[in-house]
Design a protein around this motif. Sequence first.
Motif, PDB file in Angstrom:
ATOM      1  N   ASP A  38       0.987  -1.407  -0.038  1.00 29.20           N
ATOM      2  CA  ASP A  38      -0.019  -0.226   0.012  1.00 29.20           C
ATOM      3  C   ASP A  38       0.971   1.213   0.030  1.00 29.20           C
ATOM      4  N   GLU A  53     -10.159   0.276   4.359  1.00 33.38           N
ATOM      5  CA  GLU A  53     -10.637  -0.646   3.450  1.00 33.38           C
ATOM      6  C   GLU A  53      -9.731  -1.840   3.600  1.00 33.38           C
ATOM      7  N   LEU A  54      -8.273  -1.785   4.180  1.00 32.12           N
ATOM      8  CA  LEU A  54      -7.814  -2.988   4.237  1.00 32.12           C
ATOM      9  C   LEU A  54      -7.800  -3.576   5.481  1.00 32.12           C
ATOM     10  N   LEU A  57      -9.777  -6.952   5.368  1.00 37.14           N
ATOM     11  CA  LEU A  57      -8.899  -8.045   4.651  1.00 37.14           C
ATOM     12  C   LEU A  57      -7.709  -8.456   5.475  1.00 37.14           C
ATOM     13  N   GLU A 133      -9.260   4.271  -4.326  1.00 39.80           N
ATOM     14  CA  GLU A 133     -10.050   3.537  -3.457  1.00 39.80           C
ATOM     15  C   GLU A 133     -11.067   2.908  -3.924  1.00 39.80           C
ATOM     16  N   ALA A 136     -11.474  -2.751  -2.242  1.00 40.80           N
ATOM     17  CA  ALA A 136     -11.478  -3.760  -1.195  1.00 40.80           C
ATOM     18  C   ALA A 136     -12.210  -5.110  -1.570  1.00 40.80           C
ATOM     19  N   HIS A 137     -13.526  -5.170  -2.402  1.00 45.57           N
ATOM     20  CA  HIS A 137     -14.068  -6.212  -2.743  1.00 45.57           C
ATOM     21  C   HIS A 137     -13.499  -7.054  -3.998  1.00 45.57           C
TER      22      HIS A 137
END
Length: 606
Positions: A38, A53-54, A57, A133, A136-137
């Motif tokens: 990142d 968002e991370l 995960l 951004e 995430a999905h």
Amino acid sequence: MTDGLRLRAPELRGRRWLNTGGVDLDLAALRGRVVVLDFWTFCCVNCLHVLDELRPLDQEFADSLVIVGVHSPKFEHEGRPEAVEAAVERYAVHHPVLDDPELVTWDAYTARAWPTLVVIDPEGYIVGQMSGEGHAHGLATLVRELIAEHSAKGTLRQGDSPYVAADEQATALRFPGKVAQLADGSFVVSDTAHHEVVHLEADLVTERARYGGEGVFNEPQGVLVLPPEAVDRLGYDLLVADTVNHRIASIRLSDGRIRTEAGTGEQLRERSGSGPALKQALSSPWDLAWWIDRAVIAMAGTHQLWALHLAADPADSTVAVLAGTSAEGLRDGVADEAWLAQPSGLATSRDGKRVWIADSETSALRSIELTDNGFELTTHVGEGLFDFGFVDGARADARMQHPLGVAEAADGAVLVADTYNGAVRRFDPATGLLSTVLTDLAEPSDLLPLDDGTVVVVESAAHRVDRRRLPASATAGGDRGSVRRAATDVSPGTLELQVNFAPPTGQKLDDRYGDPTMLMVSSTPEALLRAGAGRAEGLARALEIDPTVGDGVLHISVRAAACDASGPDGEVPEHAACHLYQQDWGIPVRVVDGGDDRLELDLRGV
């Protein structure tokens, strides 16, 4: 990546590692794990969105995935070791971070924007690169595929994360953000890292009350004391920019009631909106000001100003965009055509005619006022996204570095919390001159001039709010600076722009109602582009570069909508879930003979 070519990931090189307990990592140590790099910088609100968002995960794939933050600074201050350490704590970064002040790893991976994400498979090959951004999905889908593939091959190595938490310090305030004064002389402060709003006595030390806490607020910033007539009408005293919760909340001091007044709790993706306040998503509201008869919101996440008209019943309150197209940059004029860049500080002038704006990413002091032509934006100090420094003088010479706070003093001068220069600056609207009045501050993020001639300063990185007396004379500033990213050499004439986008597995571009992509291109200076500027569908465009203009910046915004393709033949069903992918790039270019005639950018390339 393209044409099935397997690219070996370059080594991770920088000044030092954080969050590893003093251990230096390399790709050999990470072999056998899925790695997501990142590339971020802590001034960038979009990078902060990606950190959020991370997190899911990191939790879901804890034994197979390693997220590595590569801190690649935009501003000079962001390259300082202590500033990086503070940012890692401030934003609760719970994975290893490579401190890369010279952009060595950034250049090795040909990153072009903050944020950029790169996915490396367990064998050490790059298998995905994406900017912006909203990924995430798609990232989760790709990580699952890699885990399944390399489990079957026997090349996946599971185990504990190399992350080691740093020692935490206990202070009364932790990275405070903004301050406001109540009628009785007391103050309210957003205690950002403690996720609270604190009511302090006039001594700025004694606590009267705390409101919120983790699970109620999430990194609150702006606090606005409402005028008496609004308090009587609405039944509460304060508004709070609850930044990471993407909402505006109210606090009633009499009983501590906290209530949502605007926002759904979801981050705005469309970058526009209006209507009922409780049904409209917001994006990282950072500060608030009361102007005319409503609250102005510094909507940092979409580079805009919004207006919130409050009703006693929140269901009747409304919001609307006040200024900014969502393009990131510095452009003055009519508000709905102007550009802002992460506005982070607001203050209404004492005569009520304008709102002063600390426009952080352009290191600018700006204002909005109502004219015969409607609302208009004006820049008083600042030149653009890539120009900053520490210089006093008139606009042509004056420079600041990522200011976050602004206020108007009793004499009409405008004081600016020049955050990354660690200074308070004074702008005189009558002469147009900027001077320096306080230095050696620890990331001042807000200030408040008082009637006794002192000024309350929020020193965020020192975890304190203090009262200072301004000196009788100003001090001199320092030097100019510019972003250290290397410019891209481009040929004069035609430049073919291509944005690469590959939807995640299980999604496809939804063209049932037309082209689901949009590309917007402009330049600074505007004359750099002879042709190709503007907004249109598609992910490719021919640009015409004017060789007589010289160096400049290409501003490129892209958006693509992909929907879940779950039909029997892989088609998009009528009521499919859809996902919006978007990114803004500011690409410094140098026009030279023999330069590139093609510019490729990855929105999502795999």
